[in-house]
Design an enzyme around this catalytic site. Structure first.
Site, PDB file in Angstrom:
ATOM      1  N   LYS A  76       0.866  -1.324   0.049  1.00  0.00           N
ATOM      2  CA  LYS A  76       0.147   0.033   0.015  1.00  0.00           C
ATOM      3  C   LYS A  76       0.911   1.346  -0.020  1.00  0.00           C
ATOM      4  O   LYS A  76       1.866   1.246   0.909  1.00  0.00           O
ATOM      5  CB  LYS A  76      -0.929  -0.207   1.270  1.00  0.00           C
ATOM      6  CG  LYS A  76      -1.784  -1.300   1.188  1.00  0.00           C
ATOM      7  CD  LYS A  76      -2.668  -1.086   2.481  1.00  0.00           C
ATOM      8  CE  LYS A  76      -1.786  -1.416   3.710  1.00  0.00           C
ATOM      9  NZ  LYS A  76      -2.651  -1.548   5.099  1.00  0.00           N
ATOM     10  N   THR A 122      -8.733   9.222   8.047  1.00  0.00           N
ATOM     11  CA  THR A 122      -8.186   8.149   7.171  1.00  0.00           C
ATOM     12  C   THR A 122      -8.258   7.051   8.263  1.00  0.00           C
ATOM     13  O   THR A 122      -7.471   5.787   7.937  1.00  0.00           O
ATOM     14  CB  THR A 122      -6.917   8.328   6.584  1.00  0.00           C
ATOM     15  OG1 THR A 122      -6.129   8.854   7.578  1.00  0.00           O
ATOM     16  CG2 THR A 122      -7.090   9.433   5.517  1.00  0.00           C
ATOM     17  N   GLY A 173      -8.530   3.682  10.023  1.00  0.00           N
ATOM     18  CA  GLY A 173      -9.119   2.343   9.712  1.00  0.00           C
ATOM     19  C   GLY A 173      -9.116   1.957   8.193  1.00  0.00           C
ATOM     20  O   GLY A 173      -9.612   1.073   7.731  1.00  0.00           O
ATOM     21  N   THR A 174      -8.029   2.996   7.440  1.00  0.00           N
ATOM     22  CA  THR A 174      -7.815   2.702   6.099  1.00  0.00           C
ATOM     23  C   THR A 174      -7.448   1.195   5.856  1.00  0.00           C
ATOM     24  O   THR A 174      -8.068   0.268   4.919  1.00  0.00           O
ATOM     25  CB  THR A 174      -7.221   3.539   5.181  1.00  0.00           C
ATOM     26  OG1 THR A 174      -6.063   3.678   5.915  1.00  0.00           O
ATOM     27  CG2 THR A 174      -7.786   4.965   5.133  1.00  0.00           C
ATOM     28  N   GLY A 175      -6.377   0.674   6.618  1.00  0.00           N
ATOM     29  CA  GLY A 175      -5.756  -0.527   6.350  1.00  0.00           C
ATOM     30  C   GLY A 175      -6.682  -1.580   6.752  1.00  0.00           C
ATOM     31  O   GLY A 175      -6.772  -2.746   5.985  1.00  0.00           O
ATOM     32  N   CYS A 176      -7.362  -1.717   7.773  1.00  0.00           N
ATOM     33  CA  CYS A 176      -8.664  -2.629   8.170  1.00  0.00           C
ATOM     34  C   CYS A 176      -9.263  -2.799   7.216  1.00  0.00           C
ATOM     35  O   CYS A 176      -9.785  -4.007   6.768  1.00  0.00           O
ATOM     36  CB  CYS A 176      -8.921  -2.152   9.530  1.00  0.00           C
ATOM     37  SG  CYS A 176      -8.053  -1.852  10.762  1.00  0.00           S
TER      38      CYS A 176
END
Length: 267
Positions: free
Chosen positions: A174, A207, A209-212
């Site tokens: 990412k 942003t 929680g974007t990875g989750c």
């Protein structure tokens, strides 16, 4: 019968990341979500103020309860907190043969640690080889490889290949932590770059929680029978919409959450 996705992760009391974000993304993308909580965090948009790992026997009992009755078409693994929890999860999933999305969660958006230093090597050695795909950001990839932060496209791709060499079937690198007006995400396998996705960098602090959300969205696609590339494409498009609508929610005073249901109800 509904497609079923299981998330194994920590609970975010603020509702923006962790189990809460995963279940929202599962629902928004048309899958039935089940959950195994590995840690309870006291968390909001500004900080993580407490972390309580769930007892090992309770972690295992949750996994066994879900898989023995409901089953899972795909599993997303997020925050695991300690080496002991990593081993417990790996052992409990020994008989699972479906796709596993491993989100190598280490640091919260607030900067607070979510994975003990001693657990990084355990994550790399025990769970990474079990993963259908892992979804590290650039700092996480560097930490897994015990190397420097990737500074350009060539280094990002090389680090993705190196993580595949450690056993992961695929790596979604990412690019949110990279510089530039355009974010680049690369889906990498042992053969090279399978997919490159781009999106404009948005000027927003919301942003959390974007990875989750991205990893659980990929798991939702895999649960529905998509190929990995199809699932990553769908997850990327969904995430960009959730980020674009995040400012409309106006939740909290720090890094606010995404709008997981931007396709269903306007803020």
């Amino acid at each position: 019968m509904a497609h079923i996705a299981l998330t194994i992760a920590g609970s975010d009391s603020g509702g923006g990341a962790g189990i809460q974000a995963d279940l929202k993304a599962f629902s928004a993308l048309g899958t039935f979500g089940t959950s195994v909580i590995t840690a309870i965090t006291a968390q909001n948009t500004e900080a993580v103020t407490a972390v309580h790992p769930v007892p090992l026997d309770v972690v295992r009992a949750q996994i066994e309860a879900v898989l023995s009755d409901i089953g899972a078409d795909a599993i997303k693994i997020g925050m695991l907190a300690t080496p002991e929890i990593i081993h417990e999860v790996a052992d409990a999933l020994a008989g699972f043969t479906g796709p596993i999305v491993l989100d190598t969660v280490m640091i919260a958006k607030s900067g607070d640690a979510l994975l003990a230093d001693a657990a990084v090597a355990t994550l790399r050695e025990v769970l990474l080889p079990r993963a259908t795909v892992i979804t590290p950001n650039l700092p996480e990839a560097a930490r897994l490889l015990e190397t420097e932060f990737a500074k350009d496209e060539a280094e990002v791709i090389a680090q993705g290949r190196a993580l595949c060499d450690l056993g992961a079937q695929a790596v979604l690198m990412k690019g949110g932590h990279a510089a530039g007006d355009i974010c680049h995400d690369y889906l990498i396998t042992a053969e090279g770059v399978a997919l490159e996705l781009t999106a404009p960098r948005r000027a927003t602090k919301n942003t959390h929680g974007t990875g989750c959300t991205l990893s659980s969205s990929v798991a939702a696609g895999l649960a529905k029978g998509m190929t990995l590339s199809e699932a990553v494409r769908e997850a990327h498009a969904y995430l960009q919409g959730a980020i674009a609508a995040a400012d409309d929610l106006n939740i909290g005073q720090g890094h606010g959450p995404l709008h997981h249901f931007h396709r269903v109800w306007p803020a």
